[in-house]
Write a protein that holds these residues in place. Structure first.
Motif, PDB file in Angstrom:
ATOM      1  N   VAL A  52       0.926  -1.652   0.032  1.00  0.00           N
ATOM      2  CA  VAL A  52      -0.068  -0.174  -0.502  1.00  0.00           C
ATOM      3  C   VAL A  52       0.682   0.989  -0.052  1.00  0.00           C
ATOM      4  CG1 VAL A  52      -1.893   1.054   1.403  1.00  0.00           C
ATOM      5  CG2 VAL A  52      -1.360  -1.261   1.729  1.00  0.00           C
ATOM      6  N   SER A  53       0.742   1.452  -1.506  1.00  0.00           N
ATOM      7  CA  SER A  53       2.134   3.128  -1.172  1.00  0.00           C
ATOM      8  C   SER A  53       1.143   4.466  -1.952  1.00  0.00           C
ATOM      9  CB  SER A  53       3.383   2.678  -2.454  1.00  0.00           C
ATOM     10  OG  SER A  53       2.825   2.504  -3.399  1.00  0.00           O
ATOM     11  N   GLY A  54      -0.272   4.170  -1.223  1.00  0.00           N
ATOM     12  CA  GLY A  54      -0.807   5.140  -2.247  1.00  0.00           C
ATOM     13  C   GLY A  54      -0.845   5.695  -4.077  1.00  0.00           C
ATOM     14  N   GLY A  55      -0.988   4.552  -4.488  1.00  0.00           N
ATOM     15  CA  GLY A  55      -1.058   4.459  -5.958  1.00  0.00           C
ATOM     16  C   GLY A  55      -2.057   4.826  -6.440  1.00  0.00           C
ATOM     17  N   TYR A  56      -3.072   3.892  -5.390  1.00  0.00           N
ATOM     18  CA  TYR A  56      -4.996   4.362  -6.473  1.00  0.00           C
ATOM     19  C   TYR A  56      -5.904   5.185  -5.437  1.00  0.00           C
ATOM     20  CZ  TYR A  56      -3.589   0.479  -9.216  1.00  0.00           C
ATOM     21  OH  TYR A  56      -3.113  -0.315  -9.756  1.00  0.00           O
ATOM     22  N   GLU A  57      -6.222   6.008  -5.916  1.00  0.00           N
ATOM     23  CA  GLU A  57      -6.592   6.964  -5.622  1.00  0.00           C
ATOM     24  C   GLU A  57      -8.002   6.760  -4.628  1.00  0.00           C
ATOM     25  OE1 GLU A  57      -8.886  10.011  -8.885  1.00  0.00           O
ATOM     26  OE2 GLU A  57      -9.646   7.706 -10.190  1.00  0.00           O
ATOM     27  N   ASP A  58      -8.465   5.689  -4.978  1.00  0.00           N
ATOM     28  CA  ASP A  58      -9.833   5.138  -4.250  1.00  0.00           C
ATOM     29  C   ASP A  58      -9.500   4.425  -3.068  1.00  0.00           C
ATOM     30  OD1 ASP A  58     -12.372   5.727  -6.215  1.00  0.00           O
ATOM     31  OD2 ASP A  58     -11.110   4.477  -7.489  1.00  0.00           O
ATOM     32  N   ASP A  59      -8.255   4.226  -2.447  1.00  0.00           N
ATOM     33  CA  ASP A  59      -7.979   2.902  -1.237  1.00  0.00           C
ATOM     34  C   ASP A  59      -8.288   4.157  -0.512  1.00  0.00           C
ATOM     35  OD1 ASP A  59      -6.543   1.576  -3.064  1.00  0.00           O
ATOM     36  OD2 ASP A  59      -4.244   1.909  -2.102  1.00  0.00           O
ATOM     37  N   ASP A  60      -7.901   3.446   0.819  1.00  0.00           N
ATOM     38  CA  ASP A  60      -8.934   4.388   2.105  1.00  0.00           C
ATOM     39  C   ASP A  60      -7.767   3.529   3.766  1.00  0.00           C
ATOM     40  OD1 ASP A  60     -10.177   5.452   4.425  1.00  0.00           O
ATOM     41  OD2 ASP A  60     -12.020   4.680   4.338  1.00  0.00           O
ATOM     42  N   ASP A  61      -6.784   3.961   3.877  1.00  0.00           N
ATOM     43  CA  ASP A  61      -6.188   3.682   4.772  1.00  0.00           C
ATOM     44  C   ASP A  61      -6.013   4.168   5.900  1.00  0.00           C
ATOM     45  OD1 ASP A  61      -4.471   2.296   6.093  1.00  0.00           O
ATOM     46  OD2 ASP A  61      -3.341   2.665   4.823  1.00  0.00           O
TER      47      ASP A  61
END
Length: 638
Positions: A244-253
């Motif tokens: 998980v490195s913030g490359g996808y705009e739809d991620d919610d961490d």
């Protein structure tokens, strides 16, 4: 390794599916590249840095999980061959050779490598002895990788100085390829589900390739690592890890709860989705892992100014996928989302400790209202405050000692030794190869431009007060004192211990053992009086491990110069000491002692400098191998 408590993951009665292969993130090479004619081979390699890199036309096998690495490495290898020339450096491209023909110290790149195994296993619980074994195994692989990488960069620096380098290459890829050739990549004979032996929650890495070398995450660029359906006996793909490195705009961490977006459908330039994702490859593997309750390793990529790549990859432990659905993303296209929950009972997340440490540096009392006994036990003597924290009992022992930043040597030991051997160098700017101090170190400097110790030595000479070079000289490192915010803290396991609020890179200086230095005769007398003494000659030579690339270069020999005589002195820490005296003992340490001289030239009385043996994440306890556990070590642990 034992999978008996769990079902055989290769034989689960799943209906067979044939998903499409995971898309390759890096382009394939346009065509075969022909390397230029190689320069003549050196007849007599002069030192351990003389590596022979042969047959770079096919540096890595074409297995599906290495295609991306192959494409990029192939391109870089061609550039390296084109840029290098005779005498460009110690790493010389050459025509294919057998190992016998290559000669001593040669690295011969093989053309075939074993494919990564698809046999899935879990590791049963390990006893303490096994834990130390696997931790040391991982540490050795990491030291080999990092020291190869820095050596390759050093050789390019030399070539650039000589005007023989037109473009720099990726040392992280080249180091990984050299280790792959020697079959030094770990955990390729089994595909481990769950925790990797020897890798702890919170471990920090600066390069994606290092994750591949250790088997923590086997994809060079793709975020989902998995066993494909075509290689699984059950015909079902199984995911093993994600990044998980913030490359996808739809991620919610949110830390313990993560909404992870599947692979594919993204425009590489705009960083947005441009087509719908499909339930195939890694996406299908995550869905299958949810169905059968298989845990996933989660690695987070976090921005960090302590990293040479400005990003650090932190292993945050095991998660389980609890929900999967197709959703409309922010860009208006279909994306697969996976809700993942962190499994309870694990150590604190490394990424969480990174955030906590940053907040503690700015507002320690606000973050921890109770427990701090002092915000600086050095009373302003160090470059950074040294915190003292105890939320376990009422022990305040570190406050009872005078804080001494540097050791005090007896005058009799240093008489006539300040300018011995010709004094310091005559450089009027930063020192370079060929100066007097470089010659004292065997013709090379011990540090790179970032202050990283390149390899351990019996003794390191730094420039000192008798040198004419400026204080900015890169050969002045450990003498400059603390460069990290340290905290002495009370631990239930080790008594008093030390941890850092900063991420410390492997090879970086941390602190120095300080106290009153005693001669042999004084040491014997004080020992009879029950004084707490540190004996330098009892520290195992852990410096030998730092820089050891013998697994890749069989004829590698550790440095034996500058020479160091038997050390018969001790450091009395009964009355005055510093933060180093609270570093706890371990048979599998993360720091080591390197002997250094800079303010005098009596080799019988060097400074005891502590360097990092691995990347040490914030809030992880520092540990050193004291060798013989004496009474004074026991006292500090009480």
């Amino acid at each position: 390794m034992d999978s008996s408590p769990f079902p055989d993951l290769n034989l689960l009665p799943f209906p067979k599916r044939e998903p499409k292969a995971e898309p390759i993130c890096l382009p394939e090479p346009a065509g075969p590249l022909e390397p230029p004619a190689p320069p003549p081979l050196p007849q007599n390699p002069s030192n351990n840095s003389s590596l022979l890199l042969a047959s770079l036309q096919n540096p890595l096998s074409s297995n599906s999980d290495e295609d991306a690495l192959f494409a990029e490495y192939y391109r870089l290898a061609h550039l390296f061959l084109s840029a290098a020339g005779a005498g460009a450096g110690a790493i010389v491209p050459a025509a294919p050779l057998t190992e016998e023909a290559a000669g001593a110290g040669a690295i011969v790149v093989s053309r075939k490598r074993k494919a990564r195994s698809s046999e899935m296993v879990r590791v049963s619980s390990l006893n303490p002895r096994d834990q130390i074994y696997f931790r040391d195994l991982v540490r050795r692989a990491r030291i080999t990788y990092e020291c190869l990488r820095t050596l390759l960069m050093k050789e390019e620096d030399k070539a650039e100085t000589l005007g023989l380098l037109t473009r720099r290459t990726r040392a992280d890829l080249r180091a990984a390829a050299l280790m792959a050739d020697r079959e030094l990549w770990l955990n390729r004979d089994k595909r481990i589900i769950g925790s990797i032996p020897g890798i702890g929650v919170g471990d920090a890495f600066f390069f994606r390739m290092e994750l591949c070398v250790l088997g923590l995450h086997g994809q060079v660029q793709a975020g989902i690592d998995y066993v494909s359906a075509t290689r699984s006996a059950s015909g079902e793909p199984i995911a093993t890890s994600i990044i998980v490195s913030g490359g996808y705009e739809d991620d919610d961490d949110k830390g313990d709860m993560l909404i992870y977006t599947g692979h594919g459908g993204r425009d590489r330039n705009l960083n947005k989705h441009c087509i719908d994702q499909k339930l195939e490859g890694g996406n299908l593997a995550l869905e299958r892992s949810m169905t059968y309750g298989i845990e996933i390793r989660v690695i987070r990529g976090v921005k960090s100014d302590k990293s040479p790549t400005n990003k650090v990859y932190v292993y945050d432990g095991l998660y389980k996928v609890v929900e999967c659905w197709l959703d409309v993303g922010k860009s208006g296209f279909g994306v697969y989302k996976y809700k993942m929950l962190r499994i309870e009972g694990q150590e604190e997340m490394g990424s969480g400790n990174l955030r906590l440490a940053e907040e503690l540096k700015g507002n320690p009392l606000g973050m921890r209202p109770a427990g701090y006994l002092s915000l600086d036990i050095s009373m302003g003597k160090e470059n950074f405050p040294v915190l003292l924290f105890n939320d376990i009992d009422d022990d305040q022992d570190p406050l009872l000692f005078e804080y001494l930043t540097h050791p005090i040597f007896p005058a009799s030991a240093l008489q006539g030794k300040f300018g011995e051997g010709g004094g310091g160098c005559e450089c009027t700017s930063n020192c370079s190869i060929g100066c007097y101090c470089a010659e004292r170190n065997g013709g090379e400097f011990a540090y790179d431009g970032n202050g990283i110790l390149l390899r351990g030595k019996p003794l390191v000479y730094e420039c000192g007060p008798y040198c004419r070079c400026p204080v900015t000289c890169p050969n002045r490192v450990s003498q400059n004192g603390l460069r990290n915010r340290l905290e002495v803290f009370r631990s239930r396991e080790t008594g008093w211990g030390v941890r850092s609020l900063d991420l410390i890179r492997a090879g970086k200086f941390i602190c120095e053992f300080s106290g009153f230095v005693l001669t042999k005769q004084q040491s014997e007398q004080q020992a009879m009086n029950g004084s707490s003494l540190v004996y330098p000659n009892r520290f195992p030579a852990r410096w030998l491990e730092w820089g050891d690339i013998s697994d890749v270069v069989p004829d590698y020999a550790p440095p034996d110069f500058p020479c160091l005589p038997d050390l018969n002195f001790s450091i009395d820490v009964s009355r005055a000491r510093n933060v180093a005296c609270y570093v706890s003992h371990s048979c599998s340490p993360n720091v080591f002692v390197q002997f250094v001289l800079f303010d005098h030239y009596n080799t019988s009385y060097p400074h005891l400098m502590i360097f990092a043996m691995e990347n040490i994440p914030p809030l992880r306890e520092l540990s050193i191998d004291y060798g013989m556990i004496d009474e004074w070590v026991g006292k500090l642990m009480l």
